[in-house]
Scaffold this motif. Sequence first.
Motif, PDB file in Angstrom:
ATOM      1  N   GLU A   1       0.768  -1.327  -0.006  1.00 43.95           N
ATOM      2  CA  GLU A   1      -0.125   0.152  -0.044  1.00 43.95           C
ATOM      3  C   GLU A   1       0.869   1.128   0.006  1.00 43.95           C
ATOM      4  O   GLU A   1       0.616   2.355  -0.705  1.00 43.95           O
ATOM      5  N   LYS A   2       2.062   1.211   0.635  1.00 41.64           N
ATOM      6  CA  LYS A   2       3.077   2.330   0.768  1.00 41.64           C
ATOM      7  C   LYS A   2       3.859   2.308  -0.172  1.00 41.64           C
ATOM      8  O   LYS A   2       4.955   3.360  -0.143  1.00 41.64           O
ATOM      9  N   LYS A   3       3.751   1.419  -1.132  1.00 42.67           N
ATOM     10  CA  LYS A   3       4.598   1.330  -2.465  1.00 42.67           C
ATOM     11  C   LYS A   3       6.325   1.102  -1.811  1.00 42.67           C
ATOM     12  O   LYS A   3       7.124   1.915  -2.571  1.00 42.67           O
ATOM     13  N   SER A   4       6.415   0.497  -0.889  1.00 40.66           N
ATOM     14  CA  SER A   4       7.807   0.355  -0.233  1.00 40.66           C
ATOM     15  C   SER A   4       8.126  -1.056   0.161  1.00 40.66           C
ATOM     16  O   SER A   4       8.735  -1.555   1.154  1.00 40.66           O
ATOM     17  N   LEU A   5       7.686  -1.880  -0.705  1.00 40.67           N
ATOM     18  CA  LEU A   5       7.586  -3.355  -0.270  1.00 40.67           C
ATOM     19  C   LEU A   5       9.365  -3.812  -0.467  1.00 40.67           C
ATOM     20  O   LEU A   5       9.952  -4.657   0.320  1.00 40.67           O
ATOM     21  N   ASP A   6       9.972  -3.352  -1.630  1.00 42.83           N
ATOM     22  CA  ASP A   6      11.569  -3.912  -1.498  1.00 42.83           C
ATOM     23  C   ASP A   6      12.344  -3.236  -0.515  1.00 42.83           C
ATOM     24  O   ASP A   6      13.026  -3.826  -0.133  1.00 42.83           O
ATOM     25  N   ALA A   7      11.931  -2.014  -0.001  1.00 43.78           N
ATOM     26  CA  ALA A   7      12.659  -1.408   1.198  1.00 43.78           C
ATOM     27  C   ALA A   7      12.406  -2.123   2.368  1.00 43.78           C
ATOM     28  O   ALA A   7      13.401  -2.544   3.158  1.00 43.78           O
ATOM     29  N   VAL A   8      11.327  -2.649   2.604  1.00 42.15           N
ATOM     30  CA  VAL A   8      10.819  -3.549   3.691  1.00 42.15           C
ATOM     31  C   VAL A   8      11.473  -5.169   3.594  1.00 42.15           C
ATOM     32  O   VAL A   8      12.173  -5.392   4.607  1.00 42.15           O
ATOM     33  N   TYR A   9      11.594  -5.397   2.458  1.00 42.78           N
ATOM     34  CA  TYR A   9      12.349  -6.597   2.147  1.00 42.78           C
ATOM     35  C   TYR A   9      13.647  -6.654   2.595  1.00 42.78           C
ATOM     36  O   TYR A   9      14.303  -7.216   3.300  1.00 42.78           O
ATOM     37  N   ASN A  10      14.405  -5.455   2.087  1.00 43.86           N
ATOM     38  CA  ASN A  10      15.671  -5.018   2.509  1.00 43.86           C
ATOM     39  C   ASN A  10      15.970  -5.213   4.106  1.00 43.86           C
ATOM     40  O   ASN A  10      16.984  -5.572   4.548  1.00 43.86           O
ATOM     41  N   ASP A  11      14.973  -4.272   4.626  1.00 39.32           N
ATOM     42  CA  ASP A  11      15.016  -4.191   6.187  1.00 39.32           C
ATOM     43  C   ASP A  11      14.911  -5.688   6.719  1.00 39.32           C
ATOM     44  O   ASP A  11      15.684  -5.968   7.792  1.00 39.32           O
ATOM     45  N   MET A  12      13.981  -6.477   6.423  1.00 36.30           N
ATOM     46  CA  MET A  12      13.590  -7.969   6.985  1.00 36.30           C
ATOM     47  C   MET A  12      15.046  -8.921   6.491  1.00 36.30           C
ATOM     48  O   MET A  12      15.490  -9.494   7.421  1.00 36.30           O
ATOM     49  N   GLN A  13      15.826  -8.620   5.385  1.00 34.68           N
ATOM     50  CA  GLN A  13      16.966  -9.220   5.323  1.00 34.68           C
ATOM     51  C   GLN A  13      18.004  -8.793   6.176  1.00 34.68           C
ATOM     52  O   GLN A  13      18.643  -9.673   6.762  1.00 34.68           O
ATOM     53  N   PHE A  14      18.053  -7.554   6.550  1.00 36.78           N
ATOM     54  CA  PHE A  14      19.005  -7.095   7.568  1.00 36.78           C
ATOM     55  C   PHE A  14      18.706  -7.521   8.931  1.00 36.78           C
ATOM     56  O   PHE A  14      19.435  -8.071   9.675  1.00 36.78           O
ATOM     57  N   ILE A  15      17.401  -7.681   9.370  1.00 37.33           N
ATOM     58  CA  ILE A  15      17.006  -7.995  10.686  1.00 37.33           C
ATOM     59  C   ILE A  15      17.190  -9.594  10.716  1.00 37.33           C
ATOM     60  O   ILE A  15      17.903 -10.018  11.758  1.00 37.33           O
ATOM     61  N   LYS A  16      17.129 -10.292   9.731  1.00 34.47           N
ATOM     62  CA  LYS A  16      17.368 -11.880   9.670  1.00 34.47           C
ATOM     63  C   LYS A  16      18.751 -11.835   9.713  1.00 34.47           C
ATOM     64  O   LYS A  16      19.108 -12.928  10.676  1.00 34.47           O
ATOM     65  N   SER A  17      19.475 -11.068   9.413  1.00 33.01           N
ATOM     66  CA  SER A  17      21.064 -11.459   9.308  1.00 33.01           C
ATOM     67  C   SER A  17      21.650 -11.015  10.533  1.00 33.01           C
ATOM     68  O   SER A  17      22.610 -12.002  11.200  1.00 33.01           O
ATOM     69  N   VAL A  18      21.053 -10.044  11.435  1.00 30.10           N
ATOM     70  CA  VAL A  18      21.277  -9.733  12.770  1.00 30.10           C
ATOM     71  C   VAL A  18      20.946 -10.838  13.733  1.00 30.10           C
ATOM     72  O   VAL A  18      21.802 -11.106  14.578  1.00 30.10           O
ATOM     73  N   CYS A  19      19.792 -11.462  13.419  1.00 22.76           N
ATOM     74  CA  CYS A  19      19.330 -12.487  14.412  1.00 22.76           C
ATOM     75  C   CYS A  19      20.328 -13.615  14.059  1.00 22.76           C
ATOM     76  O   CYS A  19      20.481 -14.497  15.038  1.00 22.76           O
ATOM     77  N   THR A  20      20.498 -13.784  12.888  1.00 18.63           N
ATOM     78  CA  THR A  20      21.352 -14.961  12.589  1.00 18.63           C
ATOM     79  C   THR A  20      22.816 -14.755  13.274  1.00 18.63           C
ATOM     80  O   THR A  20      23.482 -15.816  13.758  1.00 18.63           O
ATOM     81  N   ALA A  21      23.175 -13.782  13.088  1.00 19.37           N
ATOM     82  CA  ALA A  21      24.609 -13.415  13.756  1.00 19.37           C
ATOM     83  C   ALA A  21      24.667 -13.368  15.219  1.00 19.37           C
ATOM     84  O   ALA A  21      25.898 -13.487  15.690  1.00 19.37           O
ATOM     85  N   SER A  22      23.811 -12.960  15.781  1.00 20.65           N
ATOM     86  CA  SER A  22      23.752 -12.818  17.359  1.00 20.65           C
ATOM     87  C   SER A  22      22.730 -13.644  17.991  1.00 20.65           C
ATOM     88  O   SER A  22      21.467 -12.946  18.139  1.00 20.65           O
ATOM     89  N   SER A  23      22.945 -14.479  18.400  1.00 18.88           N
ATOM     90  CA  SER A  23      21.868 -15.432  19.371  1.00 18.88           C
ATOM     91  C   SER A  23      21.666 -14.742  20.568  1.00 18.88           C
ATOM     92  O   SER A  23      20.542 -14.624  21.227  1.00 18.88           O
ATOM     93  N   GLU A  24      22.560 -13.914  21.054  1.00 18.92           N
ATOM     94  CA  GLU A  24      22.300 -12.981  22.296  1.00 18.92           C
ATOM     95  C   GLU A  24      21.128 -12.119  21.876  1.00 18.92           C
ATOM     96  O   GLU A  24      20.282 -11.722  22.982  1.00 18.92           O
ATOM     97  N   PHE A  25      21.248 -11.580  20.734  1.00 20.87           N
ATOM     98  CA  PHE A  25      20.202 -10.590  20.330  1.00 20.87           C
ATOM     99  C   PHE A  25      18.787 -11.103  20.263  1.00 20.87           C
ATOM    100  O   PHE A  25      17.641 -10.562  21.160  1.00 20.87           O
ATOM    101  N   VAL A  26      18.618 -12.346  19.797  1.00 21.66           N
ATOM    102  CA  VAL A  26      17.437 -13.083  19.904  1.00 21.66           C
ATOM    103  C   VAL A  26      17.015 -13.537  21.104  1.00 21.66           C
ATOM    104  O   VAL A  26      15.763 -13.015  21.575  1.00 21.66           O
ATOM    105  N   GLN A  27      17.918 -13.876  21.849  1.00 18.80           N
ATOM    106  CA  GLN A  27      17.412 -14.189  23.489  1.00 18.80           C
ATOM    107  C   GLN A  27      17.254 -13.083  24.309  1.00 18.80           C
ATOM    108  O   GLN A  27      16.277 -13.120  24.980  1.00 18.80           O
ATOM    109  N   LEU A  28      17.606 -11.715  23.965  1.00 20.54           N
ATOM    110  CA  LEU A  28      17.270 -10.508  24.617  1.00 20.54           C
ATOM    111  C   LEU A  28      15.856 -10.070  24.087  1.00 20.54           C
ATOM    112  O   LEU A  28      14.963  -9.941  24.926  1.00 20.54           O
ATOM    113  N   LEU A  29      15.507 -10.514  22.868  1.00 20.55           N
ATOM    114  CA  LEU A  29      14.109 -10.177  22.391  1.00 20.55           C
ATOM    115  C   LEU A  29      13.092 -11.144  23.180  1.00 20.55           C
ATOM    116  O   LEU A  29      11.904 -10.619  23.411  1.00 20.55           O
TER     117      LEU A  29
END
Length: 187
Positions: free
Chosen positions: A20-48
């Motif tokens: 709706e906001k015409k930002s699907l690709d931007a959000v996809y890149n954001d989710m890729q970034f969040i996924k990489s952070v979660c994969t790289a840091s199990s401590e971050f996932v445990q904190l969440l």
Amino acid sequence: MQNPRLSAVYAKSLADLAIEKKSLDAVYNDMQFIKSVCTASSEFVQLLKSPIIFADKKQAILTDITKGKISDLTAAFNTLLIKKGREGYLPQIADAFIEQYNIINGINSVKVTTATPLSEKNKQSILAKLKTEVGFDKVELETSVDPELIGGFVLEFNNNLVDASVARDLRDIKKQFQQNLYVQNIK
């Protein structure tokens, strides 16, 4: 704390809003970034996931990690998750969003596991075979290495598993020897 249905609902809602906001690709890149952070840091996932850390502290940490690296829409979504107490599901939601994005764009996710790293020539060969044999137009190829396969490969796509590994062949042979059908026929 797995809840695929909840993750899929949040991911679908975010995908719909991003379209709706015409930002699907931007959000996809954001989710890729969040996924990489979660994969790289199990401590971050445990904190969440931690029930002892207050929401405002989680919000501050998440904001510090993602500041300037994600869009305003994704930042607002993260804030909503924390307000609703669903921040522990963020890694799953990121994965579910990526799946939604792939469905929307007709991208087929394929995972190939081999005993040794794949060469670029082999990757291209696999991609060409998937396009001709299975009919995939767009393919997102993920590769991994598992030395226990000994040789061959394991291919996963659309809830299908093609196990052409030497390890599987050896397991099959072992099973045949354990059953030993031929000894029974001698008697």
